[in-house]
Design a protein around this motif. Sequence first.
Motif, PDB file in Angstrom:
ATOM      1  N   GLY A   1      -3.483   3.763   0.364  1.00  0.00           N
ATOM      2  CA  GLY A   1      -3.839   2.834  -0.705  1.00  0.00           C
ATOM      3  C   GLY A   1      -2.627   2.418  -1.518  1.00  0.00           C
ATOM      4  O   GLY A   1      -2.455   1.235  -1.843  1.00  0.00           O
ATOM      5  N   LEU A   2      -1.771   3.378  -1.849  1.00  0.00           N
ATOM      6  CA  LEU A   2      -0.564   3.044  -2.597  1.00  0.00           C
ATOM      7  C   LEU A   2       0.376   2.185  -1.764  1.00  0.00           C
ATOM      8  O   LEU A   2       1.030   1.275  -2.286  1.00  0.00           O
ATOM      9  N   ALA A   3       0.438   2.462  -0.468  1.00  0.00           N
ATOM     10  CA  ALA A   3       1.294   1.652   0.404  1.00  0.00           C
ATOM     11  C   ALA A   3       0.815   0.199   0.443  1.00  0.00           C
ATOM     12  O   ALA A   3       1.623  -0.738   0.444  1.00  0.00           O
ATOM     13  N   GLU A   4      -0.500   0.020   0.467  1.00  0.00           N
ATOM     14  CA  GLU A   4      -1.041  -1.347   0.468  1.00  0.00           C
ATOM     15  C   GLU A   4      -0.711  -2.060  -0.835  1.00  0.00           C
ATOM     16  O   GLU A   4      -0.293  -3.229  -0.843  1.00  0.00           O
ATOM     17  N   ALA A   5      -0.896  -1.360  -1.953  1.00  0.00           N
ATOM     18  CA  ALA A   5      -0.580  -1.959  -3.253  1.00  0.00           C
ATOM     19  C   ALA A   5       0.913  -2.259  -3.351  1.00  0.00           C
ATOM     20  O   ALA A   5       1.316  -3.309  -3.870  1.00  0.00           O
ATOM     21  N   ARG A   6       1.734  -1.356  -2.856  1.00  0.00           N
ATOM     22  CA  ARG A   6       3.184  -1.577  -2.869  1.00  0.00           C
ATOM     23  C   ARG A   6       3.544  -2.839  -2.093  1.00  0.00           C
ATOM     24  O   ARG A   6       4.384  -3.627  -2.534  1.00  0.00           O
TER      25      ARG A   6
END
Length: 457
Positions: free
Chosen positions: A186-191
Amino acid sequence: MQPSSPAPGTFSRRTVLAGAAALAGTTATTTAAVGAPAARAEATPADPAASAAAQSGAGTVVFRDVRLPGAPGPSDLVVVDGRVSRGPAPRGARVVDGGGRIALPSLVDAHIHPDKTTWGGRWVSRRPAGGIADYVAQDVELFHSQRRPVAERAYGLMTHAVARGTRAMRAHADVAPAYDLAGVEGLAEARGRLRHALDVQIVAFPQHGVIRTPGTAELLEEAARSGTVDMIGGIDPSGFDQALDEQLDLVFGIADRHGIGVDIHLHDRGVKGLEALRGIIARTRALSLAGKVTVSHVFCLTGLTDGELGPLAAELGQLDIALTTVAPSDSLVLPVSRLREHGVRVGLGSDGVRDSWSPFGNADMLHRAHLLGWVTDVRLDEELTDCYRVAAHGGADVMGLAHADLGPGSPADFVLLRGECLPQVVVDMPQRDMVVHGGVVVARGGEFLDQGKPAGK
């Protein structure tokens, strides 16, 4: 002496954590870098094509009528290809009116947990907790109760941080069998969505313990192997995991095999905390990981005498082990000035935001700089300025980023706001009227611009 344990049901994030700030550089240095009129010198591009582009105005933005710290009056801030230039601005450059606002370096959040947040969602009523294990259980309940996926919740919080002037953050994502790698993904997608506006490092963080929760070690290995994370985390090897050597060997082993860094939460105080810190120092030395290790919170260092702190700080400095603090209280803020004497990098972070641990937090690093000044009871202008610096350049040092100090060649990451001077800004926390990342306006009037907009009239 260790504090007595609170009665069951009276724990909060602060009491669990319980179980000034300055950084390299001086006001004079910053002023010298940014105080000269922009027209005195011209940045030299690296190649003829870049030179031609600069001469034609392509990739150049002029932020007109802005006030630089220490400068006698308003001037132009010239940006060429995402970096500050001394000017002069070529013909055809885009122009942004600063309206006499102060330009200040953007901020860096060196420690935050965006995967846990409920930011932007409905209010969550929290229950009493008796310690970390209770919070961990409530984390799982909250995770499964959320209709919005991690990527959506994290993106909302991270865009809010950008609109408040944050240029970069180190984001910790819980990794445990209860979530698999949903937090990391999820954080990778937001990043990815925020690549134009925010620099993000991701830590695979074993909040539930590395050893005490079977299956976590394998997930950490998978996260490292995927190439998605920048660092492997750990948590209180003695106090929580109760397996000091086993946890540290495993965490450092993963980092060493995959060529990534380490960022370990260390809340333990007293003998347990110092023993864990010495174990971290020993493994950093043995594996030649100097410059790639961070220890977060490090409450075992607070309250030490100069004689006790000196040898430890010297080793931390020699091995370039960075530290982070979130300034939760006057007794838990790291002795930053004393650590800096030994070359230790120290950053400031906002920790959890509206999660199961606490209803508080806002990912606003100017507010965090304000809190740092509040809990350390500062009052002098230079002390207030230092609070801003640790929130801006301290985190950049921890993350290995160049200082956005508004000097020639520095990243064009800055905020424009109304204010009299930097100390007053730290105290009053005015709205960030404009946020610029790499020379691109990414927020106006406190509102994030989804794709960023070319600066212009």
